[in-house]
Design an enzyme around this catalytic site. Sequence first.
Site, PDB file in Angstrom:
ATOM      1  N   HIS A  66       0.958  -1.009  -0.464  1.00 20.40           N
ATOM      2  CA  HIS A  66       0.086  -0.270   0.127  1.00 20.40           C
ATOM      3  C   HIS A  66       0.793   0.950   0.196  1.00 20.40           C
ATOM      4  CE1 HIS A  66      -4.293  -1.694   1.062  1.00 20.40           C
ATOM      5  NE2 HIS A  66      -3.364  -2.839   0.864  1.00 20.40           N
ATOM      6  N   GLY A  72       5.195   6.046  -4.675  1.00 17.68           N
ATOM      7  CA  GLY A  72       6.430   5.442  -4.559  1.00 17.68           C
ATOM      8  C   GLY A  72       6.867   4.586  -3.367  1.00 17.68           C
ATOM      9  N   SER A  76       4.977   6.875   3.293  1.00 19.49           N
ATOM     10  CA  SER A  76       4.294   8.732   2.936  1.00 19.49           C
ATOM     11  C   SER A  76       3.193   7.287   4.078  1.00 19.49           C
ATOM     12  CB  SER A  76       3.290   8.960   2.327  1.00 19.49           C
ATOM     13  OG  SER A  76       3.049   7.203   0.832  1.00 19.49           O
ATOM     14  N   ASN A  94      -7.272   1.951   3.719  1.00 22.91           N
ATOM     15  CA  ASN A  94      -6.479   1.594   4.410  1.00 22.91           C
ATOM     16  C   ASN A  94      -6.488   1.784   6.489  1.00 22.91           C
ATOM     17  OD1 ASN A  94      -4.034   1.562   3.001  1.00 22.91           O
ATOM     18  ND2 ASN A  94      -3.987   3.966   3.055  1.00 22.91           N
ATOM     19  N   HIS A 191      -1.030 -13.098  -1.383  1.00 18.94           N
ATOM     20  CA  HIS A 191      -2.775 -13.596  -0.283  1.00 18.94           C
ATOM     21  C   HIS A 191      -2.242 -14.685   0.699  1.00 18.94           C
ATOM     22  CE1 HIS A 191      -4.762 -10.483  -3.043  1.00 18.94           C
ATOM     23  NE2 HIS A 191      -3.876  -9.866  -2.317  1.00 18.94           N
ATOM     24  N   THR A 192      -1.155 -15.351  -0.071  1.00 21.30           N
ATOM     25  CA  THR A 192      -0.937 -16.179   0.673  1.00 21.30           C
ATOM     26  C   THR A 192      -1.154 -16.125   2.302  1.00 21.30           C
ATOM     27  OG1 THR A 192       0.261 -18.560   0.969  1.00 21.30           O
ATOM     28  CG2 THR A 192       1.401 -16.159   0.428  1.00 21.30           C
ATOM     29  N   ASP A 251       3.475 -19.451   0.958  1.00 13.20           N
ATOM     30  CA  ASP A 251       3.835 -21.078   0.126  1.00 13.20           C
ATOM     31  C   ASP A 251       2.743 -20.623  -1.309  1.00 13.20           C
ATOM     32  OD1 ASP A 251       0.984 -21.938   0.860  1.00 13.20           O
ATOM     33  OD2 ASP A 251       1.564 -23.388   2.713  1.00 13.20           O
TER      34      ASP A 251
END
Length: 319
Positions: A66, A72, A76, A94, A191-192, A251
């Site tokens: 995020h 970049g 922040s 967030n 997302h594991t 994994d």
Amino acid sequence: MAAIVALLLCSLILIFSIGSSMVHALTSNYYDQTCPQAESTITNVVKKAIIEDKRVPAALLRMHFHDCFIRGCDASVLLDSVGQNSAEKDGPPNVSLHAFYVIDNAKEAVEAICPGVVSCADILAMSARDVVALSGGPSWEVPKGRKDGRISNANESLQLPGPTFNFSQLLQSFSHRGLSGADLVALSGGHTLGFSHCSSFQNRIHNFDATHDVDPSLNPTFAASLRSVCPANNKAKNAGSNLDSTSTAFDNTYYKLLIQGKSLFSSDQALMSTSKTKELVSKFAASEQAFRVAFVKSMIKMSSLTGGQEVRLDCRKVR
């Protein structure tokens, strides 16, 4: 294989330290003279945090994503809101970010040995690497030398790719940051780790479209289990589901479940909508090593997007 991976990483660090930032180059040995104990100090703080809270790896990895996708990798996302300015961390995508205290603790530990030297952006990048490695995933040399940004705006957080995005929206979001479709598939493997609240996948299990109440691409048994945890009028604040069946281990289970129709987000399922991305999903499901190499490559590429101006003494406020 190890030698090939090492050579690949060295080449990537050189390429991206030269090409990804027009502001300044990143190098793997940036702190070798000014703060040689920086990495080990940060790793020790992260390791302690994981022992105390198993949610930390997913939290810090997501935090780094995020951060890098807005202005970049300039830390922040760590800045607190001040006065009339609402910072990124308080933007809608967030508000569920957490574990900021781990970065605060790492910064405090580094400041104690090397005052004013190590940026918060570098601490977050190294921490993201550490949580992957400490969760059983690969490790890599993080290119360093990022500076911390002075601007943080909650409205800009709306630029983040969302869990309901289709493939075109995802690809556009990634390409705006110089990332490819292959990077999209590899980085989605993050997302594991972790957990999602019902709100992020509610669209797939209730009132999906005019014809289907449930997204037909979902495995029916899996969809039923999600609906039992997240009923249509769900009011449980912390209800939700782990992102995969091994949510504390880094994994390739995420890809295996995706093929079986057992992914949570529309943005996950979107990876199955083109032949090229579907082929990569199958490749990573079949070979954890292939996933690990691709993930490292894409992480270095993403985390080499820079744009800050200073080294903060406090990660929550500008100097």
